[in-house]
Every structure is written in C-alpha cells, then in structure tokens.
Scaffold this motif. Structure first.
Motif, PDB file in Angstrom:
ATOM      1  N   THR A   1       0.861  -1.230  -0.186  1.00  0.00           N
ATOM      2  CA  THR A   1       0.177   0.036  -0.170  1.00  0.00           C
ATOM      3  C   THR A   1       0.982   1.386  -0.018  1.00  0.00           C
ATOM      4  OG1 THR A   1      -0.058  -0.168   2.401  1.00  0.00           O
ATOM      5  CG2 THR A   1      -2.007  -1.001   1.113  1.00  0.00           C
ATOM      6  N   PHE A   2       1.968   1.201  -0.942  1.00  0.00           N
ATOM      7  CA  PHE A   2       2.958   2.349  -0.788  1.00  0.00           C
ATOM      8  C   PHE A   2       2.112   3.486  -0.979  1.00  0.00           C
ATOM      9  CE2 PHE A   2       7.062   4.313  -1.419  1.00  0.00           C
ATOM     10  CZ  PHE A   2       6.902   4.999  -2.401  1.00  0.00           C
ATOM     11  N   SER A   3       1.032   3.846  -1.879  1.00  0.00           N
ATOM     12  CA  SER A   3       0.594   4.951  -2.432  1.00  0.00           C
ATOM     13  C   SER A   3      -0.161   5.664  -1.315  1.00  0.00           C
ATOM     14  CB  SER A   3      -0.277   4.727  -3.234  1.00  0.00           C
ATOM     15  OG  SER A   3      -1.513   3.755  -2.784  1.00  0.00           O
ATOM     16  N   ILE A   4      -0.304   4.946  -0.080  1.00  0.00           N
ATOM     17  CA  ILE A   4      -1.031   5.917   1.113  1.00  0.00           C
ATOM     18  C   ILE A   4      -0.099   6.524   2.051  1.00  0.00           C
ATOM     19  CG2 ILE A   4      -2.880   4.337   0.876  1.00  0.00           C
ATOM     20  CD1 ILE A   4      -2.468   3.143   3.638  1.00  0.00           C
ATOM     21  N   TYR A   5       1.237   6.027   1.918  1.00  0.00           N
ATOM     22  CA  TYR A   5       1.967   6.272   2.816  1.00  0.00           C
ATOM     23  C   TYR A   5       2.518   7.893   2.508  1.00  0.00           C
ATOM     24  CZ  TYR A   5       3.086   1.862   4.745  1.00  0.00           C
ATOM     25  OH  TYR A   5       2.915   0.462   5.325  1.00  0.00           O
ATOM     26  N   ALA A   6       2.812   8.805   3.594  1.00  0.00           N
ATOM     27  CA  ALA A   6       3.318  10.039   3.489  1.00  0.00           C
ATOM     28  C   ALA A   6       4.874   9.681   3.426  1.00  0.00           C
ATOM     29  CB  ALA A   6       2.970  11.236   4.606  1.00  0.00           C
ATOM     30  N   MET A   7       5.716  10.384   2.722  1.00  0.00           N
ATOM     31  CA  MET A   7       7.056   9.903   2.492  1.00  0.00           C
ATOM     32  C   MET A   7       7.624  11.269   2.646  1.00  0.00           C
ATOM     33  SD  MET A   7       7.008   6.796   1.887  1.00  0.00           S
ATOM     34  CE  MET A   7       8.715   6.729   1.458  1.00  0.00           C
TER      35      MET A   7
ATOM     36  N   THR B   1       0.236   8.084   8.702  1.00  0.00           N
ATOM     37  CA  THR B   1      -0.412   9.133   9.571  1.00  0.00           C
ATOM     38  C   THR B   1      -0.920  10.115   8.336  1.00  0.00           C
ATOM     39  OG1 THR B   1       1.174   9.354  11.324  1.00  0.00           O
ATOM     40  CG2 THR B   1      -0.210  11.268  10.894  1.00  0.00           C
ATOM     41  N   ILE B   2      -2.589  10.356   8.438  1.00  0.00           N
ATOM     42  CA  ILE B   2      -2.942  11.108   7.464  1.00  0.00           C
ATOM     43  C   ILE B   2      -3.693  12.100   8.155  1.00  0.00           C
ATOM     44  CG2 ILE B   2      -3.083   8.999   5.779  1.00  0.00           C
ATOM     45  CD1 ILE B   2      -5.923   8.887   6.646  1.00  0.00           C
ATOM     46  N   GLY B   3      -4.276  12.951   7.401  1.00  0.00           N
ATOM     47  CA  GLY B   3      -5.170  14.281   7.677  1.00  0.00           C
ATOM     48  C   GLY B   3      -4.513  15.154   8.803  1.00  0.00           C
TER      49      GLY B   3
ATOM     50  N   GLY C   1       6.491  17.284   9.535  1.00  0.00           N
ATOM     51  CA  GLY C   1       7.815  17.681   9.639  1.00  0.00           C
ATOM     52  C   GLY C   1       8.676  17.149  10.707  1.00  0.00           C
ATOM     53  N   ARG C   2       8.023  16.365  11.625  1.00  0.00           N
ATOM     54  CA  ARG C   2       8.816  15.883  12.891  1.00  0.00           C
ATOM     55  C   ARG C   2       9.172  14.379  12.627  1.00  0.00           C
ATOM     56  NH1 ARG C   2       4.055  17.934  16.922  1.00  0.00           N
ATOM     57  NH2 ARG C   2       4.089  20.171  16.309  1.00  0.00           N
ATOM     58  N   SER C   3      10.430  14.119  12.571  1.00  0.00           N
ATOM     59  CA  SER C   3      10.971  12.675  12.766  1.00  0.00           C
ATOM     60  C   SER C   3      10.240  11.683  13.553  1.00  0.00           C
ATOM     61  CB  SER C   3      12.423  12.562  13.047  1.00  0.00           C
ATOM     62  OG  SER C   3      12.907  12.982  14.434  1.00  0.00           O
ATOM     63  N   SER C   4       9.879  12.208  14.556  1.00  0.00           N
ATOM     64  CA  SER C   4       8.909  11.179  15.556  1.00  0.00           C
ATOM     65  C   SER C   4       7.587  10.694  14.827  1.00  0.00           C
ATOM     66  CB  SER C   4       8.641  11.984  16.784  1.00  0.00           C
ATOM     67  OG  SER C   4       7.756  13.123  16.633  1.00  0.00           O
ATOM     68  N   GLN C   5       7.251  11.379  13.634  1.00  0.00           N
ATOM     69  CA  GLN C   5       5.900  10.942  13.109  1.00  0.00           C
ATOM     70  C   GLN C   5       6.074   9.804  11.946  1.00  0.00           C
ATOM     71  OE1 GLN C   5       2.513  12.220  13.400  1.00  0.00           O
ATOM     72  NE2 GLN C   5       3.635  12.999  15.127  1.00  0.00           N
ATOM     73  N   TYR C   6       7.406   9.424  11.902  1.00  0.00           N
ATOM     74  CA  TYR C   6       7.701   8.622  10.699  1.00  0.00           C
ATOM     75  C   TYR C   6       7.962   6.970  11.482  1.00  0.00           C
ATOM     76  CZ  TYR C   6       7.286  12.199   7.812  1.00  0.00           C
ATOM     77  OH  TYR C   6       6.876  13.193   6.818  1.00  0.00           O
ATOM     78  N   THR C   7       7.709   6.028  10.882  1.00  0.00           N
ATOM     79  CA  THR C   7       7.796   4.789  11.705  1.00  0.00           C
ATOM     80  C   THR C   7       8.728   4.010  10.781  1.00  0.00           C
ATOM     81  OG1 THR C   7       5.063   4.600  11.867  1.00  0.00           O
ATOM     82  CG2 THR C   7       6.413   2.546  12.162  1.00  0.00           C
ATOM     83  N   TYR C   8       9.028   4.302   9.780  1.00  0.00           N
ATOM     84  CA  TYR C   8       9.942   3.311   8.773  1.00  0.00           C
ATOM     85  C   TYR C   8      10.962   4.467   8.407  1.00  0.00           C
ATOM     86  CZ  TYR C   8       5.894   0.356   9.031  1.00  0.00           C
ATOM     87  OH  TYR C   8       4.926  -0.405   9.709  1.00  0.00           O
ATOM     88  N   TRP C   9      11.938   3.656   8.393  1.00  0.00           N
ATOM     89  CA  TRP C   9      13.370   4.391   7.862  1.00  0.00           C
ATOM     90  C   TRP C   9      14.207   3.667   7.110  1.00  0.00           C
ATOM     91  CZ3 TRP C   9      14.144   9.736   9.208  1.00  0.00           C
ATOM     92  CH2 TRP C   9      13.265  10.197  10.136  1.00  0.00           C
ATOM     93  N   GLY C  10      14.737   4.162   5.831  1.00  0.00           N
ATOM     94  CA  GLY C  10      15.900   3.743   5.199  1.00  0.00           C
ATOM     95  C   GLY C  10      17.078   3.630   5.952  1.00  0.00           C
TER      96      GLY C  10
END
Length: 128
Positions: free
Chosen positions: A28-34, A101-103, A110-119
């Motif tokens: 479901t890549f398309s729904i992710y905010a990147m 996270t949506i909406g 813009g906060r790194s804490s909002q992101y679950t997955y990292w390269g």
C-alpha cells in the motif's frame, strides 16, 4: 513491516545536482506519506522535504525551497529527491522515511517522531 532502500548519494561540487531514490516494499505504498530527512555530523536530524500519499501535497524546508523537488511514482513504489544547485551546507546523510499518518499538517509531518519506517541512509557530500 516496510523496508525502504535509498540510493543515489555521492560526492559532487557545489552548484551541481544529484537525484536520490527510495524504494519501498509496502503493498500500500501509495497511501504512505514519505519524507526525506538529513543529518550532518554533530547535528540533529532535520526535515528536508515531504510528500503526502493521497493528495500529493508537498512541503520543503526553507533552505531547499526552489532547489530541491520531491516526487513519487507509486507504480514503482519509489520516492525521489531531485537536488539542484547543491551547496556545501547540504552535506549529510539523507534518510528516507514513511508514515501512515494522514489528515494532519506539515507542521506535524515535519517531525521525525511521526515516521515509523526509515531507510539506512545515503551520504551526500558537496564540496566547495
């Protein structure tokens, strides 16, 4: 579990360009905010640019506005960061990140804490 793999970093002279790529494994890549973050030695990780999943809304930190462009190709499950007119202060390790996270606003995304997955990160070095 979502895996993100970045590529495209390198050493360039100031004024030149680089394009970073980040390919994800999610169905479901398309729904992710990147987003792209970067971290210079001895400094905190900072937001560079982001793109939402459903709306394609984009946001940039002030210092890269007009020089960097974030885009995505959902069919390829890939997000790009085109970096033009590079400056020595753009040097750092660049990380790709994803969140479901949506909406919400870019003030929060813009906060790194909002992101679950990292390269794993890719090094960008700009020489003067």
């Amino acid at each position: 579990q979502v895996q993100l793999v970045e590529s495209g970093g390198g050493l360039v002279q100031a004024g030149n360009s680089l394009r970073l790529s980040c390919t994800g494994s999610a169905h479901t890549f398309s729904i992710y905010a990147m987003a792209w973050f970067r971290q210079a030695p001895g400094q905190e990780r900072e937001f560079v640019a982001g793109i939402k999943g459903r709306t394609d809304s984009r946001y940039y930190r002030d210092s890269v506005q007009g020089r960097f462009t974030i885009s995505r190709d959902n069919a390829k499950k890939t997000v790009y960061l085109q970096m033009d007119s590079l400056r020595p202060e753009d040097t750092g390790v660049y990380y790709c990140a994803a969140t479901t996270t949506i909406g919400t606003t870019w003030d929060i995304l813009g906060r790194s804490s909002q992101y679950t997955y990292w390269g794993q990160g890719t090094q960008v070095t700009v020489s003067s």
